[in-house]
Scaffold this motif. Structure first.
Motif, PDB file in Angstrom:
ATOM      1  N   GLY A 372      -0.703  10.306 -25.780  1.00 41.01           N
ATOM      2  CA  GLY A 372      -1.604   9.158 -25.704  1.00 41.01           C
ATOM      3  C   GLY A 372      -2.268   8.877 -27.038  1.00 41.01           C
ATOM      4  O   GLY A 372      -2.444   7.727 -27.437  1.00 41.01           O
ATOM      5  N   THR A 375       0.258   7.299 -29.657  1.00 42.75           N
ATOM      6  CA  THR A 375       0.531   5.874 -29.400  1.00 42.75           C
ATOM      7  C   THR A 375      -0.712   5.035 -29.689  1.00 42.75           C
ATOM      8  O   THR A 375      -0.598   3.834 -29.946  1.00 42.75           O
ATOM      9  N   GLY A 376      -1.884   5.681 -29.674  1.00 44.95           N
ATOM     10  CA  GLY A 376      -3.094   4.974 -30.090  1.00 44.95           C
ATOM     11  C   GLY A 376      -3.003   4.558 -31.541  1.00 44.95           C
ATOM     12  O   GLY A 376      -3.515   3.501 -31.931  1.00 44.95           O
ATOM     13  N   TYR A 378      -0.278   3.648 -33.043  1.00 47.50           N
ATOM     14  CA  TYR A 378       0.537   2.429 -33.068  1.00 47.50           C
ATOM     15  C   TYR A 378      -0.375   1.219 -32.868  1.00 47.50           C
ATOM     16  O   TYR A 378      -0.261   0.197 -33.548  1.00 47.50           O
ATOM     17  N   HIS A 397      -0.736   3.673 -22.870  1.00 43.47           N
ATOM     18  CA  HIS A 397      -1.548   4.426 -23.830  1.00 43.47           C
ATOM     19  C   HIS A 397      -2.842   4.911 -23.196  1.00 43.47           C
ATOM     20  O   HIS A 397      -3.161   6.090 -23.222  1.00 43.47           O
ATOM     21  N   TYR A 400      -2.441   7.519 -20.464  1.00 43.84           N
ATOM     22  CA  TYR A 400      -2.165   8.881 -20.973  1.00 43.84           C
ATOM     23  C   TYR A 400      -3.470   9.581 -21.323  1.00 43.84           C
ATOM     24  O   TYR A 400      -3.606  10.790 -21.140  1.00 43.84           O
ATOM     25  N   TYR A 450       5.466   2.496 -21.391  1.00 46.71           N
ATOM     26  CA  TYR A 450       5.596   2.339 -22.850  1.00 46.71           C
ATOM     27  C   TYR A 450       6.807   1.465 -23.170  1.00 46.71           C
ATOM     28  O   TYR A 450       6.757   0.557 -24.000  1.00 46.71           O
TER      29      TYR A 450
END
Ligand SMILES: [Cu+2]
Lengths: 539, 223
Positions: A372, A375-376, A378, A397, A400, A450
């Motif tokens: 999580g 992807t934060g 991103y 995100h 997660y 995702y």
């Protein structure tokens, strides 16, 4: 390790009978009018379970509706009301109070060597406020519904909504008092009620995170309160505080809202990190590696958490320079999170690892949280966010973090401290199975999201293009596995209350202070005030 | 194992001076005072959000806000500032009287503080009535010369929200001080027990300080 000094003050024990907080009084009144932080923690456990059940039912219906592309199960309006109900209940009635109000309430005083919180009656009042406000919110959501989403963005929540926006916001406003008063209680208790010898750098890491969380609750919640109040005034008074046609600025609402709601993520995740920091030393027989760094990184997260809210508004029309600063600040979050993750994993090095259920939950937390968190990054990257914002990537995100992180650790904490809170062991085998189901079910539910997000499926839509159906079916299937992972502990934990093995004071052989008193603890936690001479978990 | 790490045992719980969770009287007192300070932290952020909203619109619509401010009754505002500050002073003197065990002075200062608080609200009410007469209450009845009508209305909304919330806090304060007065009549306070008076006084000062910020921002800022 903690040593026990001469008994001070009250003699508690009558010889021949094992008295503890559960059998010192009986009857419904002894629960509803209790000022014992341990009993109040149980009151929260019960009401939070109810709230979680409601939010989970809404989630189940959402996944059911998304099983097919054309929205067969509910109407478009019904779908909007479902995801609003899911979001509002899960955020304010479950995740925000989750670990602090239950395990924080129960263990903060014990870990400080105190007899209770600083203001026990205020603690009970917090629970009543929570119940009152919570019932109010649920009533508003169920009888009539709200279709704005949990974010209440204007103008969805003003001239374009004819649903129960005002009652829902008033209910959330009321619940906020409960959050603030609990936080106040925790802060004052940490400052004023520490046992002799318990200096700041001897505090358990769980206490550090609860303290940092309480600071966020105390300072962020009132800003949400004023934002919601202004919104209610706009609707009731029919004026234009956030209405551009009357000179108002809708972005101002978003700023005020996210000034609370980003730090709110840290209200949810910091206590979970605190639980991990307790479980890992107990089951590796080593104190957490880099204690000071882990302790201080909680404050780092709390402070940086207040400075990154604009990353929710990259595409809302805020200035590009503001967005750049918020983007850079958001990357700092990764540093403090990584400090924790690396130190946790280093703790395993040369530890003697005992793989019991709580540790399984802690490991699953680390995996899901890293996923999580990365992807934060991103989403914090400006150009990438323009593509991913308002898609299922964002949904995946934050689930997660909130479900994979907070909810997993809520259950992890439940297993870790269950023997202390109830005096009984849960059955190990089904517990391990549940932890694995949770991990597998969670990934099956949210990993496809995702993919959906990267493919461009927008969030909050009632129907979708059939090309997305495969991933949605996978996600819905995962949700059923996930549901099993929740129902199973509910069943065997209740079972263990009566049939579980007797736990004894310290079934894990942990060095934590809470394990040095009996299970369940006596009414005032220790039979004599402990004197602390070392860091927690020092072997 | 330090033997003297703890203070002497005292009677706790029912009938005792100290609640069961505390070790000493001193700990109980400082804890209560800390509790209020922490609570004020949350209050500052609450009013802070409101001030931020005001500041944003003040910067975007300077001219409309100045014209809005010109309808304020600075005379009543100034008198009220004096009233509330004096009330704050009286409350501080009440704390001093409680610490010294002067019970008549304690009662007297509490009465002064409470009545000045009420006077403040009465004067505020007079102002609100004047705004009503001038059709400055936001909503359908709001009247303001163009071209600033909508923007000036924003000023008046925020003015009413800010002073309304402040008035609400003042009302709560009057309630708290009245309870203190009631206990003072029962002679509950003295040199060894005055924490509730001190805590209420700190809250009362906070309400005063909020006004000290509101007054210049809402009444005097005209350029
Ligand atoms: Cu955020």
């Amino acid at each position: 390790m903690a040593t026990i000094a001469q008994p001070v003050g009250q003699p508690i024990e009558q010889p021949g009978r094992f008295t503890h907080y559960l059998n010192s009084e009986y009857g419904i009144r002894s629960w509803l009018f209790t000022t014992d932080h341990k009993r109040i923690a149980w009151l929260y456990v019960i009401t939070l379970t109810l709230a979680f059940g409601l939010g989970a039912i809404a989630a189940g219906l959402i996944r059911l509706a998304l099983f097919t592309p054309q929205g067969d199960v509910v109407t478009a309006q019904g779908y909007d009301e479902l995801f609003t109900m899911h979001g509002v209940i899960m955020v304010w009635l479950f995740l925000i109070p989750s670990i602090p109000a239950t395990f924080g309430n129960f263990f903060l005083p014990i870990m400080l060597g105190a007899r209770d919180l600083a203001f026990p009656r205020l603690n009970l009042l917090s629970w009543y406020i929570y119940v009152f406000g919570g019932a109010w919110v649920v009533a508003a959501l169920v009888y009539g519904g709200v279709d704005t989403g949990w974010t209440f963005y204007t103008p969805y929540s003003t001239e374009y909504s004819h649903t129960n926006v005002v009652p829902t916001e008033m209910g959330i406003f009321i619940v906020g008092f409960s959050t603030i008063l609990t936080a106040l209680n925790f802060i004052v208790t940490t400052h004023r009620m520490r046992a002799p010898g318990l200096t700041w750098f001897r505090l358990p890491l769980f206490v550090w995170t609860i303290y940092a969380t309480s600071l966020i609750m105390l300072l962020a919640t009132p800003v949400l309160a004023i934002a919601l109040l202004l919104l209610v005034i706009q609707r009731v008074w029919t004026v234009g505080i956030f209405d551009p046609s009357l000179g108002g600025d809708p972005l101002l609402f978003q700023h005020l809202f996210w000034f609370y709601s980003h730090p709110a993520v840290y209200i949810m995740i910091l206590p979970a990190m605190g639980v991990v920091s307790e479980i890992i030393p107990s089951f590796t027989r080593r104190p957490v590696f880099g204690y000071k760094a882990v302790a201080i990184s909680s404050f780092g997260l709390a402070i940086v958490g207040f400075l990154v809210w604009g990353h929710h508004m990259f595409t809302s029309g805020q200035s590009i320079y503001a967005s750049m600063i918020f983007s850079v600040m958001s990357f700092l979050v990764a540093i403090f999170s990584a400090i924790k993750v690396f130190n946790w994993t280093f703790t395993f090095f040369r530890g003697s690892v005992w793989l019991q259920t709580p540790l399984l939950y802690a490991l699953s937390f680390i995996g899901l949280f890293v996923m999580g968190g990365l992807t934060g990054l991103y989403l914090a990257t400006l150009p990438l966010d323009v593509h991913l914002t308002d898609t299922y990537f964002v949904i995946a995100h934050f689930h997660y973090i909130m479900v994979g992180g907070t909810l997993s650790m809520y259950l992890g904490a439940m297993h870790y401290w269950w023997p202390k809170m109830t005096g009984r062991m849960y059955p190990e085998l089904p517990a391990k199975l549940a932890a694995l189901l949770l991990f597998a079910g969670f990934n099956l539910t949210f990993f496809p999201q995702y993919v959906l997000g990267a493919l461009g499926m927008p969030r909050r839509y009632w129907s979708y293009d059939p090309v997305y159906q495969v991933w949605n079916v996978l996600s819905s299937a995962g949700a059923t596995v996930l549901a099993l992972g929740y129902i199973l502990p509910f069943v065997y934990l209740l079972w263990s209350l009566k049939y579980g093995e007797k736990a004894g004071p310290n079934p894990w052989g942990s060095k934590g202070l809470e394990w040095q008193t009996s299970s369940p603890p006596p009414r005032f936690n220790f039979r004599a005030t402990p004197v602390i001479t070392q860091r927690p978990h020092t072997q | 194992m330090p033997e003297d790490a703890l203070s002497t045992p005292i009677l706790r719980g029912e009938g005792g001076r100290v609640d069961e969770q505390f070790e000493t009287v001193e700990q109980q007192q400082t804890t209560a005072v800390t509790g209020l300070w922490v609570f004020l932290g949350t209050e500052v952020m609450f009013f802070g959000g409101l001030f931020l909203a005001f500041l944003v619109y003040r910067l975007v619509y300077p001219q409309a806000f100045i014209e809005g401010t010109e309808h304020q009754n600075v005379l009543i505002g100034t008198i009220n500032t004096i009233v509330i500050t004096t009330s704050s002073l009286a409350m501080r003197l009440a704390v001093r009287a409680a610490q010294l065990g002067q019970r008549w002075r304690l009662r007297g200062f509490l009465v002064i503080a409470i009545n000045l608080g009420v006077l403040f609200l009465v004067l505020k009410g007079v102002e609100y009535y004047q705004h009503y007469e001038e059709s400055l209450i936001p909503g359908h009845a709001f009247k303001f010369p163009e071209p600033f009508a909508a923007q000036a209305q924003m000023y008046w909304i925020l003015y009413f929200v800010a002073t309304g919330l402040h008035g609400l806090h003042l009302l709560v304060g009057i309630g708290v001080l009245s309870v203190m007065f009631f206990f003072a009549m029962l002679d509950k306070f003295g040199p060894e027990y005055y924490t509730p008076v001190e805590v209420s006084a700190n809250y009362w000062h906070f309400v005063d300080i909020v006004w000290t910020f509101l007054f210049p921002v809402l009444y005097l800022l005209r350029w």
